[in-house]
Design a protein around this motif. Structure first.
Motif, PDB file in Angstrom:
ATOM      1  N   PRO A   6      59.962 -72.113  55.277  1.00  0.00           N
ATOM      2  CA  PRO A   6      59.146 -72.755  53.294  1.00  0.00           C
ATOM      3  C   PRO A   6      58.250 -71.853  54.020  1.00  0.00           C
ATOM      4  O   PRO A   6      57.522 -70.822  54.862  1.00  0.00           O
ATOM      5  N   PHE A   7      58.265 -70.804  52.064  1.00  0.00           N
ATOM      6  CA  PHE A   7      56.766 -70.152  52.705  1.00  0.00           C
ATOM      7  C   PHE A   7      55.702 -71.237  51.747  1.00  0.00           C
ATOM      8  O   PHE A   7      56.184 -72.571  51.614  1.00  0.00           O
ATOM      9  N   ILE A  24      60.771 -70.128  44.147  1.00  0.00           N
ATOM     10  CA  ILE A  24      61.145 -69.292  45.058  1.00  0.00           C
ATOM     11  C   ILE A  24      60.093 -70.331  46.071  1.00  0.00           C
ATOM     12  O   ILE A  24      58.410 -69.356  46.526  1.00  0.00           O
ATOM     13  N   ARG A  25      60.931 -70.640  46.641  1.00  0.00           N
ATOM     14  CA  ARG A  25      59.063 -71.759  48.091  1.00  0.00           C
ATOM     15  C   ARG A  25      59.894 -71.053  49.369  1.00  0.00           C
ATOM     16  O   ARG A  25      59.504 -71.536  49.862  1.00  0.00           O
ATOM     17  N   SER A  26      60.830 -70.399  49.565  1.00  0.00           N
ATOM     18  CA  SER A  26      61.268 -70.297  51.140  1.00  0.00           C
ATOM     19  C   SER A  26      61.655 -69.179  50.390  1.00  0.00           C
ATOM     20  O   SER A  26      62.808 -67.740  49.632  1.00  0.00           O
ATOM     21  N   LEU A  54      66.641 -61.573  55.180  1.00  0.00           N
ATOM     22  CA  LEU A  54      67.577 -61.951  55.768  1.00  0.00           C
ATOM     23  C   LEU A  54      66.902 -61.893  57.722  1.00  0.00           C
ATOM     24  O   LEU A  54      67.362 -63.102  58.105  1.00  0.00           O
ATOM     25  N   LYS A  55      66.364 -60.829  57.741  1.00  0.00           N
ATOM     26  CA  LYS A  55      65.387 -60.752  59.081  1.00  0.00           C
ATOM     27  C   LYS A  55      64.765 -62.789  59.603  1.00  0.00           C
ATOM     28  O   LYS A  55      64.923 -62.662  60.562  1.00  0.00           O
ATOM     29  N   VAL A  56      63.719 -62.855  58.513  1.00  0.00           N
ATOM     30  CA  VAL A  56      63.198 -63.901  58.667  1.00  0.00           C
ATOM     31  C   VAL A  56      64.097 -65.198  58.658  1.00  0.00           C
ATOM     32  O   VAL A  56      63.887 -65.969  59.628  1.00  0.00           O
ATOM     33  N   LEU A  57      65.221 -65.336  57.775  1.00  0.00           N
ATOM     34  CA  LEU A  57      66.336 -66.519  58.347  1.00  0.00           C
ATOM     35  C   LEU A  57      66.761 -65.880  59.871  1.00  0.00           C
ATOM     36  O   LEU A  57      67.538 -66.995  60.494  1.00  0.00           O
ATOM     37  N   ARG A  61      61.087 -62.160  61.869  1.00  0.00           N
ATOM     38  CA  ARG A  61      59.741 -61.513  60.953  1.00  0.00           C
ATOM     39  C   ARG A  61      59.641 -62.936  60.400  1.00  0.00           C
ATOM     40  O   ARG A  61      60.261 -63.615  60.680  1.00  0.00           O
ATOM     41  N   SER A  62      58.492 -62.644  60.294  1.00  0.00           N
ATOM     42  CA  SER A  62      57.205 -63.979  59.179  1.00  0.00           C
ATOM     43  C   SER A  62      57.791 -64.294  57.974  1.00  0.00           C
ATOM     44  O   SER A  62      57.876 -63.315  57.480  1.00  0.00           O
ATOM     45  N   THR A  63      57.255 -65.329  57.325  1.00  0.00           N
ATOM     46  CA  THR A  63      58.114 -65.668  56.648  1.00  0.00           C
ATOM     47  C   THR A  63      56.539 -65.185  55.551  1.00  0.00           C
ATOM     48  O   THR A  63      57.351 -64.598  54.115  1.00  0.00           O
ATOM     49  N   ALA A  64      55.817 -64.681  56.336  1.00  0.00           N
ATOM     50  CA  ALA A  64      54.623 -64.369  54.877  1.00  0.00           C
ATOM     51  C   ALA A  64      55.063 -62.562  54.730  1.00  0.00           C
ATOM     52  O   ALA A  64      54.658 -62.360  53.814  1.00  0.00           O
ATOM     53  N   ASP A  65      55.793 -61.997  55.924  1.00  0.00           N
ATOM     54  CA  ASP A  65      56.114 -61.011  54.946  1.00  0.00           C
ATOM     55  C   ASP A  65      57.689 -60.710  54.507  1.00  0.00           C
ATOM     56  O   ASP A  65      57.134 -60.216  53.366  1.00  0.00           O
ATOM     57  N   ALA A  66      58.527 -62.065  54.266  1.00  0.00           N
ATOM     58  CA  ALA A  66      58.703 -62.041  53.244  1.00  0.00           C
ATOM     59  C   ALA A  66      58.491 -62.373  51.822  1.00  0.00           C
ATOM     60  O   ALA A  66      58.959 -62.042  50.723  1.00  0.00           O
ATOM     61  N   ARG A  67      57.598 -63.382  51.904  1.00  0.00           N
ATOM     62  CA  ARG A  67      56.895 -63.152  50.553  1.00  0.00           C
ATOM     63  C   ARG A  67      55.983 -62.368  50.015  1.00  0.00           C
ATOM     64  O   ARG A  67      56.372 -62.326  48.972  1.00  0.00           O
ATOM     65  N   GLN A  68      56.072 -61.509  50.884  1.00  0.00           N
ATOM     66  CA  GLN A  68      54.557 -60.669  50.077  1.00  0.00           C
ATOM     67  C   GLN A  68      55.870 -59.220  49.817  1.00  0.00           C
ATOM     68  O   GLN A  68      55.799 -58.613  48.804  1.00  0.00           O
ATOM     69  N   ALA A  69      56.790 -59.090  50.578  1.00  0.00           N
ATOM     70  CA  ALA A  69      58.286 -58.156  50.157  1.00  0.00           C
ATOM     71  C   ALA A  69      59.110 -58.399  48.814  1.00  0.00           C
ATOM     72  O   ALA A  69      58.824 -57.733  48.251  1.00  0.00           O
ATOM     73  N   LEU A  70      58.825 -59.924  48.877  1.00  0.00           N
ATOM     74  CA  LEU A  70      59.423 -60.554  47.437  1.00  0.00           C
ATOM     75  C   LEU A  70      58.305 -60.419  45.965  1.00  0.00           C
ATOM     76  O   LEU A  70      58.720 -59.803  45.310  1.00  0.00           O
TER      77      LEU A  70
END
Length: 97
Positions: A6-7, A24-26, A54-57, A61-70
């Protein structure tokens, strides 16, 4: 089953029709959205965001990275709804925050 990662705060995008908002929550939701519901005007940020999610899952990588990339991918595709532009009554009913 894999954790959805989750983000800290959801990212809101406008997909399909004007006014059709999606929270989008995660990292899992982000990856699914990037693969299935994303507009056709995809660029390098879309690919980066999907790879990051995918790397976060996978735990790399961190969820913060995924959120920022999104967020960057959403800006690139012009679907990001900034927090200050979203009236409370436009959020989906399932909003948790």
């Amino acid at each position: 089953m894999m954790d959805s990662k989750p983000f800290e705060r959801p990212v809101v995008v406008e997909l399909g029709h004007v006014g059709k908002y999606r929270q989008i929550r995660s990292a899992r939701e982000a990856a699914e959205c990037l693969m299935t519901a994303w507009p056709l005007n995809r660029g390098p940020r879309h690919r980066d965001a999907l790879d990051t999610c995918l790397k976060v899952l996978e735990g790399y990588r961190s969820t913060a990275d995924a959120r920022q990339a999104l967020i960057e991918a959403a800006k690139e595709s012009e679907v990001l709804v900034p927090d200050d532009k979203l009236p409370d009554d436009k959020l989906p009913d399932d909003r948790l925050h």
